[in-house]
Write a protein that holds these residues in place. Structure first.
Motif, mmCIF file in Angstrom:
data_model
loop_
_atom_site.group_PDB
_atom_site.id
_atom_site.type_symbol
_atom_site.label_atom_id
_atom_site.label_comp_id
_atom_site.label_asym_id
_atom_site.label_seq_id
_atom_site.Cartn_x
_atom_site.Cartn_y
_atom_site.Cartn_z
ATOM 1 N N CYS A 40 1.560 -16.221 3.723
ATOM 2 C CA CYS A 40 1.959 -15.657 2.441
ATOM 3 C C CYS A 40 2.720 -16.734 1.680
ATOM 4 O O CYS A 40 3.636 -17.348 2.219
ATOM 5 C CB CYS A 40 2.836 -14.427 2.656
ATOM 6 N N SER A 93 6.634 -15.658 1.520
ATOM 7 C CA SER A 93 7.449 -15.504 2.727
ATOM 8 C C SER A 93 7.123 -16.536 3.798
ATOM 9 O O SER A 93 7.884 -16.717 4.741
ATOM 10 C CB SER A 93 7.250 -14.109 3.313
ATOM 11 N N CYS A 102 0.011 -9.011 0.265
ATOM 12 C CA CYS A 102 0.469 -10.321 -0.220
ATOM 13 C C CYS A 102 -0.455 -10.811 -1.341
ATOM 14 O O CYS A 102 -1.662 -10.924 -1.143
ATOM 15 C CB CYS A 102 0.483 -11.328 0.921
ATOM 16 N N CYS A 147 3.896 -10.751 7.142
ATOM 17 C CA CYS A 147 4.795 -10.653 5.991
ATOM 18 C C CYS A 147 5.232 -9.210 5.801
ATOM 19 O O CYS A 147 4.399 -8.311 5.657
ATOM 20 C CB CYS A 147 4.096 -11.158 4.735
ATOM 21 N N HIS A 203 6.078 -8.102 1.165
ATOM 22 C CA HIS A 203 5.204 -7.490 0.162
ATOM 23 C C HIS A 203 4.772 -6.095 0.582
ATOM 24 O O HIS A 203 4.333 -5.893 1.714
ATOM 25 C CB HIS A 203 3.971 -8.374 -0.068
HETATM 26 ZN ZN ZN Z 1 3.756 -11.697 1.623
#
Ligand code: ZN
Length: 738
Positions: free
Chosen positions: A600, A603, A611, A628, A631
C-alpha cells in the motif's frame, strides 16, 4: 758490445715506456659515473604529473638497458662505425676535417659516441686541444672497461635531449608520454636527433628523416620498417601535464615523505583529471555568480579502490580564496549526504524501504535534560506517513531524525567510523541526533570512500593512490576488506538512491541527477548554505563533488544555484566514458532472497482491497505478511501518531472551498496533490527540474491561467494548476514551490 748493450737498454726502455703508456691509457682512472634520477610523479599511464628540477637545473632518469630502436637510431645519428672502432674513429676525424676544409656543415661530428661520453663525464670542458686529448684518452679507457652496449647506455643516459631533460628515459616520457621501451622507430629517430643539436621541433623532424634514412642505409632497419617509420605522424608534447593535479601531487608527497622512490607511479588518470579540470572551468562563471569560489572533485574506482581523479579547489594558484587548500581532505559539514547511513543502519535492524516513517511535527529528547530537539524539513512542511524509500530519496529531515532517535546515535557513529569517517572522534552525546543531518564534519575523501562501500555491495574499500608497480609503503596496502553493511542493505540504499520516481515528490524529475544509465546519487547542503555536495556512484566509479568557500562564507541565491549538481553530472559522464560508456548493468546485484511485492503506497503494508494506490517494493521472500489496516471502505483509519497531522491537513483542505468541490467530481488531478510544497533542489539546473502534471483522464493544463504542458518546469512561488477535459470537467490544485 757497449753500444749494443746501450741500444738494447734503449729499446727495452722504449718498449717498457710504450707498454707503460699503453697501460696508463687503457687502465688509468675514469671520471666518476653517478646514475642520477630526479624524482617524478606520474599518472597510471606514465604521464608526468610532477617533475622538479635537480640541483643542476635538469631532469634526469637513469635507464639500465637500451632498447634496440634507440640503440640503432643513436648509432645512425652519432657514430655509424660505433661497433667497429676502438674509441676513436680516424675515418670520421678525417671526414670531419675534409668537411671543414670545403666549408660544408658537418653532418657528423668527428667525435665517436665513446668520446662524447668522455666529454660529458668530464663535464663538457671548453673545446681546447688539451681537452680533446683528455677526451680521447678517457674514450680509450671506456672501451677497455665497458662493452659497446654499456657505453651506448652511458651515452643515452648522460645526453641532453633539450628542455632541461637529461637521458633518453626522461626524454621519451617528456616528449611522447611513454616509457623508453615503448618508443617506435620513428620516435627513437626523432629523439636520437636531439642531443647536442638544440633545435626547434620542426628542425628536429627534418633531422629525424636523415637519421631514418641512415638507419636504413646501415641495414639497421629493413625497407618495410623504414617506410612505416617515415609514414608515422609524431605527436609531441603529450607526456607532461605539470600542474594538472597539484593537490593530488602534494597529497602523495606528504604521505610518502622523505622515503619517496625516485619515480612515483600513481593511480590517477591524467585524461579524466584533465576532463574534471575542463568541467570546473566551464562552470566557473556560474559558480562565481553564486559566491562559490572553490570546487573539490574526487573519483574512485570502486573495483580497485584507486583514486582516478582528485581536484582540491579548482584553482591551485588562486591566492584570494585559498586555492592551495585541498578540498578533498578538508573537513566540512556534509549536510544530507550522511542520511543514507542512518537508513542503512535501520535496514540492518529490520526496517525495509516499505517501512513507514512519521514525517510529522516531533520533539526528540536530547542528552541535555529538559532540552528537546525539533527538526524541520527544508520546506517547513510535513508529509505525514512516508515510506522509508520516499523519505530517503526526498531527503526529508524529520523521518531521518525519528529513525536515528529509534536506533540511537552511538550505533550510527559506530557505522560511520567503520565506513571510514575517521574524524568523528567525539562522543555520540556530543553529536546527538543532528548527526544524521550532517552536523558533524567529514571530508570529501571519506564521503566518496564510504559511498563506494554501497557500490561494492556493502564491502568497504581502502583507497590507494600509488600504482601497482610502485613499491608501496604500508599505508596504501589494501589491508583486507571489511563489510560495512549487508549486501541486502547495500542493494536497498542503491535502489532508492537511483530511483528518480522516489525523489520526484520533493525534487521533480530530470536534471543533473538523471543519467542514461543507473546512478545512485545523493545531494547535500550544510546549514546556512555554506557547503553544497553531490555524491553518487555506478557499479564502476564513485564521484564526489563539493562546492563552497574555504573561508566558510555562505553561497548566494541558494534557490536554483548551479552548484555541485552540474559538475557531478559532467564528471560522472566523463568517468563512465572512461570505463565503458553507458553501463546498463545494475549497480549492485540484487540478493536472491528479495522479490518485488505489492505494498500500500500509504501504509507500506500488504494492500487490502480498500487501498487506493499500490506500489511495489523489493522485500524479503520470507518476510511476515501484514495487511494494510489503514484503508477502509469509508476512508483512512490513521494510526495514533498521524491523527493530529491528518486532522490539520483535513482542516486546510476544507478551508479551501474550491478544493472541496473538486473532490466530488470524478475527473481530478492526481499529481501534484493540493497544497503540496515542492522544493527546488539548489543543486539542480532549475530549467531541467519539472513536475509531471497528471489527471485521471486526458487533460489540458493551465498553470496560473496560462496554457502549460504536462511537464511543467518548477518555478518558485504559489501556483494554481487547473486541468480541463473535453467534457468540460475541471479540477484545480494549489501548490507552493520554494
Ligand atoms: Zn492501504
Amino acid at each position: 758490445m757497449e753500444l749494443r748493450r746501450l741500444a738494447g737498454w734503449t729499446a727495452g726502455g722504449l718498449a717498457g715506456g710504450f707498454f707503460a703508456l699503453a697501460f696508463w691509457l687503457r687502465l688509468g682512472p675514469l671520471p666518476p659515473i653517478t646514475p642520477d634520477t630526479t624524482p617524478t610523479i606520474v599518472d597510471r599511464n606514465g604521464i608526468v604529473l610532477y617533475e622538479p628540477l635537480s640541483a643542476t637545473g635538469t631532469r634526469n632518469e637513469w635507464l639500465d638497458d637500451v632498447p634496440a630502436p634507440i640503440a640503432n637510431a643513436t648509432i645512425a645519428a652519432e657514430d655509424r662505425r660505433f661497433e667497429q672502432h676502438f674509441g676513436i674513429d680516424p675515418i670520421a676525424i678525417a671526414r670531419a676535417a675534409v668537411h671543414d676544409v670545403i666549408r660544408l656543415r658537418a653532418a657528423e661530428g668527428g667525435s665517436t659516441i665513446s668520446q662524447q661520453v668522455a666529454k660529458m663525464l668530464l663535464g663538457n670542458p671548453p673545446r681546447t686541444i688539451g681537452a680533446k686529448v683528455r677526451e680521447a684518452v678517457i674514450a680509450l679507457r671506456l672501451e677497455h672497461r665497458y662493452t659497446k652496449r654499456q657505453i651506448l647506455a652511458l651515452y643515452v643516459n648522460l645526453a641532453p635531449y633539450g628542455e632541461q631533460t637529461i637521458g633518453i628515459a626522461r626524454a621519451s616520457r617528456r616528449y611522447f608520454g611513454c616509457a623508453p621501451e615503448e618508443l617506435t622507430i620513428a620516435q627513437s629517430a626523432w629523439l636520437a636527433s636531439l642531443p647536442q643539436r638544440p633545435s626547434t621541433p620542426r628542425r628536429a623532424l627534418a633531422r629525424q628523416r636523415i637519421v631514418l634514412h641512415r638507419m636504413h642505409e646501415l641495414h639497421l632497419i629493413d625497407a618495410a620498417a623504414y617506410r612505416e617509420a617515415r609514414a608515422e605522424r609524431l605527436s609531441l608534447g603529450r607526456g607532461v601535464q605539470p600542474m594538472l593535479a597539484p593537490h593530488f601531487v602534494e597529497h602523495v608527497r606528504s604521505l610518502l615523505g622523505a622515503n619517496a622512490p625516485r619515480r612515483i607511479e600513481t593511480t590517477l588518470d591524467a585524461n579524466l583529471q584533465a576532463s574534471v579540470r575542463g568541467i570546473i572551468t566551464a562552470e566557473r562563471a556560474s559558480l562565481l555568480r553564486h559566491g562559490a569560489h572553490s570546487v573539490a572533485v574526487a573519483v574512485l574506482d570502486n573495483r580497485t579502490g584507486e583514486w582516478l581523479a582528485w581536484e582540491g579547489s579548482g584553482d591551485y594558484f588562486g591566492t584570494d580564496f585559498g586555492g592551495a587548500i585541498d578540498g578533498v581532505t578538508t573537513l566540512r559539514q556534509p549536510g544530507s549526504t550522511l542520511k543514507p547511513f542512518t537508513y542503512a543502519l535501520a535496514f540492518e535492524r529490520g526496517f525495509t524501504p516499505a517501512t513507514v516513517l512519521a514525517d510529522v511535527p516531533s520533539h526528540f529528547p536530547t542528552a541535555e535534560e529538559g532540552v528537546a530537539y525539533t527538526p524541520r524539513n527544508y520546506d517547513g512542511g510535513y508529509r505525514g506517513p512516508l515510506r522509508a524509500r520516499l523519505a530517503l530519496a526526498g531527503s526529508e529531515n524529520v523521518p531521518a531524525v525519528a529513525l536515528l532517535s529509534k536506533i540511537g546515535p552511538p550505533s550510527l557513529l559506530r557505522l560511520l567510523r567503520g565506513a571510514g569517517f575517521h574524524d568523528l572522534t567525539r562522543t555520540a552525546d556530543y553529536y546527538g541526533l543532528g548527526l544524521t543531518l550532517g552536523d558533524a564534519e567529514v571530508t570529501l575523501e571519506q564521503l566518496v570512500t564510504a559511498y563506494a562501500a554501497f557500490a561494492r555491495g556493502g564491502v568497504g574499500v581502502t583507497p590507494i593512490l600509488l600504482g601497482p608497480r610502485a613499491s608501496r609503503p604500508p599505508f596504501s596496502v589494501s589491508t583486507g576488506e571489511t563489510r560495512v553493511v549487508s549486501a541486502r542493505t547495500a542493494f536497498w540504499i542503491t535502489d532508492i538512491l537511483s530511483d528518480p520516481n522516489a525523489r520526484e515528490f520533493a525534487f521533480g524529475r530530470g536534471g543533473n541527477l538523471e543519467f542514461p544509465f543507473p546512478v545512485a546519487v545523493k545531494t547535500g547542503t550544510s546549514q546556512a548554505y555554506h557547503d553544497n555536495w553531490t555524491i553518487g556512484y555506478t557499479r564502476a566509479v564513485t564521484v564526489g563533488v563539493w562546492v563552497g568557500n574555504f573561508d566558510r562564507s555562505a553561497l548566494r541565491n541558494s534557490s536554483g544555484v548551479t552548484g555541485a549538481g552540474p559538475i557531478f553530472h559532467s564528471v560522472m559522464l566523463a568517468a563512465m566514458r572512461r570505463v565503458n560508456g553507458n553501463d546498463e548493468t545494475p549497480i549492485v546485484d540484487r540478493p536472491d532472497d528479495l522479490e518485488q511485492q505489492p505494498v500500500c503506497a500509504l501504509s507500506g503494508l500488504r494492500p487490502s482491497t480498500s487501498c487506493p494506490s499500490i506500489e511495489s517494493e523489493w522485500l524479503p521472500r520470507d518476510a511476515p505478511v501484514e495487511f494494510c489496516a489503514w484503508h477502509h471502505a469509508n476512508g483512512v483509519r490513521w494510526p495514533a501518531e498521524y491523527r493530529e497531522w491528518a486532522a490539520s491537513r483535513e482542516r486546510r483542505a476544507t478551508s479551501t472551498p474550491r478544493a472541496t468541490a473538486a473532490r466530488d467530481i470524478r475527473f481530478r488531478i492526481t499529481s501534484p496533490a493540493n497544497d503540496a510544497t515542492y522544493l527546488v533542489d539548489p543543486t539542480l539546473h532549475r530549467e531541467f527540474q519539472s513536475l509531471h502534471l497528471r489527471a485521471t483522464h486526458d487533460a489540458k493544463w493551465l498553470v496560473d491561467g496560462k496554457p502549460a504542458s504536462h511537464e511543467w518546469p518548477l518555478r518558485a512561488g504559489q501556483h494554481t494548476i487547473v486541468a480541463t477535459n473535453d467534457r468540460g470537467e475541471r479540477d484545480r490544485v494549489n501548490i507552493t514551490v520554494r
